[in-house]
Enzyme design. Structure first.
Site, PDB file in Angstrom:
ATOM      1  N   ASP A  98      88.656  51.289  76.632  1.00  0.00           N
ATOM      2  CA  ASP A  98      89.599  52.287  76.755  1.00  0.00           C
ATOM      3  C   ASP A  98      89.338  52.958  78.006  1.00  0.00           C
ATOM      4  O   ASP A  98      90.103  53.514  78.504  1.00  0.00           O
ATOM      5  CB  ASP A  98      89.099  53.595  75.601  1.00  0.00           C
ATOM      6  CG  ASP A  98      87.774  53.601  75.464  1.00  0.00           C
ATOM      7  OD1 ASP A  98      86.741  52.847  76.149  1.00  0.00           O
ATOM      8  OD2 ASP A  98      87.138  54.622  75.119  1.00  0.00           O
ATOM      9  N   ASP A 101      84.068  53.796  83.427  1.00  0.00           N
ATOM     10  CA  ASP A 101      83.501  55.019  83.909  1.00  0.00           C
ATOM     11  C   ASP A 101      82.447  54.362  85.149  1.00  0.00           C
ATOM     12  O   ASP A 101      82.809  54.379  86.419  1.00  0.00           O
ATOM     13  CB  ASP A 101      82.875  55.661  82.989  1.00  0.00           C
ATOM     14  CG  ASP A 101      82.392  57.112  83.047  1.00  0.00           C
ATOM     15  OD1 ASP A 101      82.232  57.373  84.372  1.00  0.00           O
ATOM     16  OD2 ASP A 101      82.190  57.993  82.276  1.00  0.00           O
ATOM     17  N   ARG A 163      88.958  60.966  68.020  1.00  0.00           N
ATOM     18  CA  ARG A 163      89.273  59.582  68.475  1.00  0.00           C
ATOM     19  C   ARG A 163      90.788  59.395  67.715  1.00  0.00           C
ATOM     20  O   ARG A 163      91.462  58.495  68.295  1.00  0.00           O
ATOM     21  CB  ARG A 163      88.391  58.620  67.727  1.00  0.00           C
ATOM     22  CG  ARG A 163      87.027  58.595  68.407  1.00  0.00           C
ATOM     23  CD  ARG A 163      86.427  57.356  67.961  1.00  0.00           C
ATOM     24  NE  ARG A 163      84.914  57.393  68.122  1.00  0.00           N
ATOM     25  CZ  ARG A 163      84.295  56.753  69.427  1.00  0.00           C
ATOM     26  NH1 ARG A 163      84.946  56.426  70.383  1.00  0.00           N
ATOM     27  NH2 ARG A 163      83.024  56.837  69.415  1.00  0.00           N
TER      28      ARG A 163
HETATM   29  C1  PRP Z   1      82.342  53.910  76.298  1.00  0.00           C
HETATM   30  C2  PRP Z   1      83.932  53.279  76.596  1.00  0.00           C
HETATM   31  C3  PRP Z   1      83.396  52.312  77.615  1.00  0.00           C
HETATM   32  C4  PRP Z   1      81.940  52.838  78.248  1.00  0.00           C
HETATM   33  C5  PRP Z   1      82.433  53.020  79.708  1.00  0.00           C
HETATM   34  O1  PRP Z   1      81.753  53.660  75.572  1.00  0.00           O
HETATM   35  O2  PRP Z   1      84.341  52.890  75.412  1.00  0.00           O
HETATM   36  O3  PRP Z   1      82.950  51.044  76.836  1.00  0.00           O
HETATM   37  O4  PRP Z   1      81.520  53.760  77.527  1.00  0.00           O
HETATM   38  O5  PRP Z   1      81.492  53.422  80.392  1.00  0.00           O
HETATM   39  P1  PRP Z   1      80.846  52.893  81.673  1.00  0.00           P
HETATM   40  O6  PRP Z   1      81.834  52.112  82.441  1.00  0.00           O
HETATM   41  O7  PRP Z   1      80.007  53.928  82.167  1.00  0.00           O
HETATM   42  O8  PRP Z   1      79.813  51.692  81.217  1.00  0.00           O
HETATM   43  P2  PRP Z   1      80.746  54.269  74.477  1.00  0.00           P
HETATM   44  O9  PRP Z   1      79.407  53.628  74.713  1.00  0.00           O
HETATM   45  O10 PRP Z   1      80.796  55.758  74.574  1.00  0.00           O
HETATM   46  O11 PRP Z   1      81.102  53.918  72.768  1.00  0.00           O
HETATM   47  P3  PRP Z   1      82.448  54.075  71.961  1.00  0.00           P
HETATM   48  O12 PRP Z   1      83.274  53.009  72.480  1.00  0.00           O
HETATM   49  O13 PRP Z   1      82.080  53.860  70.717  1.00  0.00           O
HETATM   50  O14 PRP Z   1      82.828  55.504  72.304  1.00  0.00           O
END
Ligand code: PRP
Length: 175
Positions: A98, A101, A163
């Site tokens: 999604d 970051d 979500r």
């Molecule tokens: C979020 C998102 C990405 C990741 C991005 O997942 O879905 O996979 O963080 O962050 P980064 O670029 O800093 O690594 P999260 O761990 O929050 O889990 P989720 O998808 O269940 O919300």
């Protein structure tokens, strides 16, 4: 601190249009191939479900739940919570997330899939926050580049909420 929805940042119709474009782009780039599209649970669920239906190739599907280790590391460490079932050896893998970051999740996952012998690994993310990057990565397919704002909806959560919303929203403090 409690947060509530502020404004719609990206409307459902705009998401749909962009997902159509990404699907067409992926279909053209992987023409003649049978890529494995991997959904990074859980945030990518709606995006992934929409995207794979816009890919006009015999794509195979799988999921993985991962968590990248915190601020102490730059790339390597990835905790696999629920692994995928596909043996990716010799396969073309498209990682669908999604949001990119810090970039840690994408980089660590790409490294892991390459170590497992994938023929190629590309990333497709609906959202990208380039200003938050800690490790160097450029998504191969990116839906929208956004500023450093906290966003929810269409798979993205705050405290596991929001979500299921069809649009992507910014949040504000509930005062
Ligand atoms: C979020 C998102 C990405 C990741 C991005 O997942 O879905 O996979 O963080 O962050 P980064 O670029 O800093 O690594 P999260 O761990 O929050 O889990 P989720 O998808 O269940 O919300």
């Amino acid at each position: 601190m409690n947060y509530v929805l502020d404004k719609i940042l990206i409307k459902e119709a705009d998401i749909r249009r962009r997902v159509d474009e990404l699907g067409a782009q992926v279909s053209a780039d992987y023409c003649g191939k049978q890529p494995v599209a991997v959904c990074i649970l859980r945030g990518a669920i709606p995006f992934y479900a929409d995207l794979i239906r816009r890919i006009s190739l015999p794509v195979t599907v799988d999921t993985i739940t991962v968590s990248s280790y915190g601020s102490g590391t730059t790339s390597g460490a990835l905790k696999v919570i629920t692994d995928m079932r596909t043996d990716v050896k010799g396969k073309d893998v498209l990682v669908v997330d999604d949001i990119i970051d810090s970039g840690r999740t994408s980089v660590a996952l790409i490294n892991m899939l390459k170590e497992r012998g994938a023929a190629s690994v590309k990333t497709c993310a609906l959202l990208d926050k380039p200003s938050r990057r800690v490790v160097e990565i450029k998504g191969d397919y990116v839906g929208f580049s956004i500023p450093d704002e906290f966003v929810v909806g269409y798979g993205l959560d705050w405290d596991e909420k929001f979500r299921n919303l069809p649009h992507i929203y910014t949040l504000k403090e509930d005062k």
